[in-house]
Design a protein around this motif. Structure first.
Motif, PDB file in Angstrom:
ATOM      1  N   GLU A 244      87.625  77.382  55.063  1.00 53.68           N
ATOM      2  CA  GLU A 244      88.975  76.862  54.806  1.00 53.68           C
ATOM      3  C   GLU A 244      89.849  77.905  54.104  1.00 53.68           C
ATOM      4  O   GLU A 244      91.043  78.047  54.407  1.00 53.68           O
ATOM      5  CB  GLU A 244      88.883  75.581  53.972  1.00 53.68           C
ATOM      6  CG  GLU A 244      88.316  74.405  54.761  1.00 53.68           C
ATOM      7  CD  GLU A 244      87.823  73.281  53.869  1.00 53.68           C
ATOM      8  OE1 GLU A 244      88.374  73.132  52.753  1.00 53.68           O
ATOM      9  OE2 GLU A 244      86.885  72.564  54.277  1.00 53.68           O
ATOM     10  N   GLU A 253      98.234  76.078  57.374  1.00 50.44           N
ATOM     11  CA  GLU A 253      98.564  75.061  56.370  1.00 50.44           C
ATOM     12  C   GLU A 253      98.588  73.692  57.033  1.00 50.44           C
ATOM     13  O   GLU A 253      98.828  73.572  58.229  1.00 50.44           O
ATOM     14  CB  GLU A 253      99.919  75.374  55.726  1.00 50.44           C
ATOM     15  CG  GLU A 253     101.059  75.558  56.720  1.00 50.44           C
ATOM     16  CD  GLU A 253     102.338  76.029  56.067  1.00 50.44           C
ATOM     17  OE1 GLU A 253     102.571  75.690  54.891  1.00 50.44           O
ATOM     18  OE2 GLU A 253     103.121  76.724  56.732  1.00 50.44           O
ATOM     19  N   ARG A 254      98.302  72.693  56.241  1.00 54.62           N
ATOM     20  CA  ARG A 254      98.322  71.326  56.769  1.00 54.62           C
ATOM     21  C   ARG A 254      99.755  70.811  56.782  1.00 54.62           C
ATOM     22  O   ARG A 254     100.401  70.716  55.743  1.00 54.62           O
ATOM     23  CB  ARG A 254      97.440  70.399  55.925  1.00 54.62           C
ATOM     24  CG  ARG A 254      97.274  69.011  56.528  1.00 54.62           C
ATOM     25  CD  ARG A 254      96.528  68.087  55.582  1.00 54.62           C
ATOM     26  NE  ARG A 254      95.128  68.400  55.495  1.00 54.62           N
ATOM     27  CZ  ARG A 254      94.187  67.938  56.329  1.00 54.62           C
ATOM     28  NH1 ARG A 254      94.542  67.141  57.317  1.00 54.62           N
ATOM     29  NH2 ARG A 254      92.929  68.256  56.169  1.00 54.62           N
ATOM     30  N   ASN A 315      86.825  69.787  58.342  1.00 51.46           N
ATOM     31  CA  ASN A 315      88.138  69.800  57.688  1.00 51.46           C
ATOM     32  C   ASN A 315      89.044  70.881  58.262  1.00 51.46           C
ATOM     33  O   ASN A 315      90.251  70.674  58.432  1.00 51.46           O
ATOM     34  CB  ASN A 315      87.974  70.000  56.176  1.00 51.46           C
ATOM     35  CG  ASN A 315      89.229  69.626  55.411  1.00 51.46           C
ATOM     36  OD1 ASN A 315      89.839  68.589  55.665  1.00 51.46           O
ATOM     37  ND2 ASN A 315      89.630  70.474  54.488  1.00 51.46           N
ATOM     38  N   SER A 316      88.467  72.026  58.585  1.00 52.46           N
ATOM     39  CA  SER A 316      89.271  73.116  59.167  1.00 52.46           C
ATOM     40  C   SER A 316      89.833  72.712  60.528  1.00 52.46           C
ATOM     41  O   SER A 316      91.001  72.982  60.837  1.00 52.46           O
ATOM     42  CB  SER A 316      88.412  74.377  59.313  1.00 52.46           C
ATOM     43  OG  SER A 316      88.031  74.871  58.048  1.00 52.46           O
ATOM     44  N   ILE A 319      92.712  70.275  59.987  1.00 53.76           N
ATOM     45  CA  ILE A 319      93.943  70.932  59.530  1.00 53.76           C
ATOM     46  C   ILE A 319      94.666  71.573  60.712  1.00 53.76           C
ATOM     47  O   ILE A 319      95.879  71.437  60.882  1.00 53.76           O
ATOM     48  CB  ILE A 319      93.624  71.988  58.452  1.00 53.76           C
ATOM     49  CG1 ILE A 319      93.154  71.300  57.165  1.00 53.76           C
ATOM     50  CG2 ILE A 319      94.843  72.869  58.167  1.00 53.76           C
ATOM     51  CD1 ILE A 319      92.617  72.254  56.116  1.00 53.76           C
ATOM     52  N   SER A 322      96.043  68.903  63.194  1.00 50.62           N
ATOM     53  CA  SER A 322      97.106  68.045  62.639  1.00 50.62           C
ATOM     54  C   SER A 322      98.487  68.608  62.942  1.00 50.62           C
ATOM     55  O   SER A 322      99.431  67.863  63.189  1.00 50.62           O
ATOM     56  CB  SER A 322      96.915  67.868  61.126  1.00 50.62           C
ATOM     57  OG  SER A 322      97.123  69.112  60.455  1.00 50.62           O
TER      58      SER A 322
END
Length: 644
Positions: A244, A253-254, A315-316, A319, A322
């Motif tokens: 991450e 960036e999210r 999670n990566s 992100i 998204s």
């Protein structure tokens, strides 16, 4: 010999045989007696020997038991010796010599197995407790060593290292600022080149190859000890943050839908271009690298391997996806079509690798999220396509081009269509997402509809002009621009020669209409019609052979011609025909009609004026003057330029 003698001989032989038989019986009886005596003696001897035999057997068994006990003791002592040495290695810890440490753990496990299968030994219970406790401590140290070793080699990758692994064509230039461009004028010229060039990625080393076997051996021991979940947590909590942070350093960036909606288009466009770049790096370098080290460290343990990879990357992946979801769900606009196609294209490009990397059951949600994003981008792009077609037809901008040149909408739409053809293969894939028809036919149909929508809109805009000649000039300019652009692009192959020929005829029709509307009235001044004196004015004639004509009417014709030509020159010098070939062609078409008529009129009626007062007041221009002035038409000159 007589009978008596024979009988006597037989009797003697019989007596002899009888005597022999009696002797044999006597001998037999004697032998039986002797043998019976031996049997009795042997039985007595056996009875006497039995105690000795029993003692001898007992002694032999005792010796065997002693040998077994000695051997068992030797084995136990050997186990104790091996355990002592293994314990010493374990107490020193794994830092000095990991390989010996792992061998010591294996020995301790062997010791546990030995005493577990020999629980009849008095010391077995104590040894088992001691060894088991020692193994627990050893495994705890081993888990710490695994975590420490993994941590030491789980640093975030610097962006420069990632960029160095990219093919040359995909590395950002020093002057690069975001996305390649849009339909408003930025260049997509490198779109095909980048796709066609063979993309070779240099391998990215996330963990040094020499460390991976050590991590593999540690992992195997931890799993054998029954601590796979602790191992998974350690691996995830170490590798996931490193991944991450790598993406964060790169610029990922999210961002959600609300964040996207607030951005200026230029900023958003740059971020979309960066996102496409990040997706390539993430899938082809980072996720691929994580998959490789997972496969090597957890080789032979598929469930742990797949679960670790899933939890490290989850999670990566979320992100990255998204942002794509936010773009796909944001408000549609024509300028977004190309970036949507770029995003759809990269997702299609990476699809097979995503399915391979995230093919396990543990990665199902991530795989589905990526596939759903691809579909959503395709759907949004298709809807944007429809919006664009509708927007072209309904464009209600009131800003008219005063000089009749190519309207900004025309150049915008044509550029838009040109750029679409940079995405032919992508568009065909997109059409196939929703329709089983021929994608090439669908692309041709869409292009034709956009062109028709543009022409319909231009027809409406042309009605804003009060001067019908300018209306025709405006339509001629715009349709010519469309035809020329199509002929010079791939759209020609799709729309076909018939389409081009039909629209070339439309251009010519508008040119002819312009000549008729603009020049019919002034040409009327150069005809004989209406010059005859209706009241009979022969006395007003002259010697030029034009008896019956009124000099005043001829003067009026010249005067009217001068006024009208000057008005046309003043007005139409401000008009523009941007294509030089079309401009010259139109001037020539006017000159071919105007100059012969003017020369003929001057030749016939000029003498009537030249013989009077101030002839230059009426015959103001020579044919050469008109030709020169015609060459100033359609140059888009301002009023001040004309005065100069």
């Amino acid at each position: 010999m007589g009978v008596p003698q024979a009988m006597e001989a037989l009797s003697e032989r019989a007596a002899s045989i009888r005597e022999s038989l009696q002797k044999s019986q006597t001998i037999t009886d004697s032998m039986v007696a002797i043998l019976g005596s031996f049997d009795h003696r042997l039985s007595a001897l056996e009875t006497a020997m039995r105690p000795t035999q029993i003692r001898t057997h007992s002694m032999r068994r005792a010796h065997e038991n002693i040998d077994k006990t000695i051997k068992a003791a030797e084995v136990i002592l050997a186990q104790f010796e091996l355990s002592r040495k293994a314990e010493a290695k374990i107490l020193r810890g794994p830092h000095e010599d990991l390989e010996s440490y792992l061998e010591a753990i294996a020995q301790m496990r062997s010791t546990v197995r030995f005493f577990s299968s020999n629980k009849n030994f008095k010391s077995s219970s104590g040894v088992l407790n001691h060894t088991s406790n020692l193994l627990l401590k050893a495994m705890s140290k081993l888990e710490d060593e695994f975590g420490q070793l993994l941590t030491n080699y789980s640093k975030p990758v610097e962006p420069d290292r990632l960029l160095d692994c990219l093919p040359n064509s995909l590395r950002p230039s020093a002057t690069s600022t975001g996305h390649k461009g849009d339909a408003s004028g930025k260049s997509h010229s490198d779109h095909h080149n980048k796709r066609l060039e063979a993309a070779v990625y240099a391998p990215l080393t996330l963990i040094p190859p020499r460390v991976l076997p050590l991590l593999h051996d540690l992992a195997q021991q931890i799993i054998l000890a029954g601590s796979p979940q602790q191992l998974l947590r350690t691996y995830r909590d170490t590798r996931a943050p490193a991944l991450e942070l790598t993406l964060k350093k790169l610029g990922v960036e999210r961002l959600g839908k609300d964040d996207v909606q607030k951005m200026q288009w230029e900023v958003l466009e740059a971020k979309i271009g960066n996102w496409i770049h990040y997706m390539r790096i993430a899938v082809k370098l980072l996720f691929s690298g994580e998959r490789k080290i997972c496969d090597q460290i957890f080789e032979g343990v598929d469930s742990i391997r797949d679960q670790c990879f899933a939890e490290v990357t989850a999670n990566s992946v979320a992100i990255l996806l998204s942002f794509g979801e936010a773009i796909a769900k944001s408000k549609r606009s024509p300028e977004k079509l190309f970036v949507l196609l770029d995003m759809y294209e990269i997702m299609r490009e990476l699809q097979s690798e995503i399915e391979t990397l995230f093919g396990s059951k543990a990665c199902f949600e991530m795989r589905e999220s990526a596939l759903n994003l691809t579909r959503r981008l395709a759907q949004t792009a298709q809807e944007t396509f429809g919006d664009f077609e509708e927007a072209v037809e309904k464009d209600a901008t009131k800003t008219a081009v005063l000089d009749g040149t190519v309207h900004p909408l025309t150049s915008y739409v044509i550029n838009y269509v040109k750029f679409l053809f940079d995405y032919q293969s992508t568009l065909k894939q997109l059409f196939q997402e929703f329709d089983d028809g021929d994608p090439e036919d669908q692309l041709a149909s869409v292009t034709t509809r956009i062109m028709m929508a543009l022409q319909n809109n231009l027809d409406g805009k042309s009605k804003q002009y009060k001067d019908p000649a300018l209306t025709q000039l405006f339509l001629m300019n715009n349709i010519h621009y469309i035809v020329r652009s199509v002929r010079r692009s791939e759209a020609k192959d799709l729309l076909g020669d018939d389409w081009v020929q039909i629209h070339r005829r439309i251009v010519q029709q508008h040119a002819n209409q312009y000549k008729r509307v603009s020049w019919a009235k002034i040409l009327q001044c150069l005809t004989v019609q209406g010059l005859n004196s209706s009241g009979g004015m022969a006395g007003g004639g002259d010697s030029s052979g034009n008896s019956g004509l009124s000099r005043a009417m001829v003067k009026d014709r010249f005067k009217t011609f001068n006024i009208q030509f000057e008005e046309l020159h003043q007005r139409q010098s401000q008009w523009t025909v941007p294509d030089s070939e079309l401009r010259e062609s139109l001037r020539l078409a006017v000159a071919e009609v105007l100059l012969p008529a003017y020369r003929s009129f001057v030749k016939r009626f000029g003498p009537m004026i030249e013989n009077g007062k101030n002839p230059q007041k009426y015959i103001r221009y020579a044919p050469e003057d008109l030709e020169r002035m015609l060459s100033e038409f359609f140059e888009g000159k301002t009023w001040n330029e004309q005065k100069r």
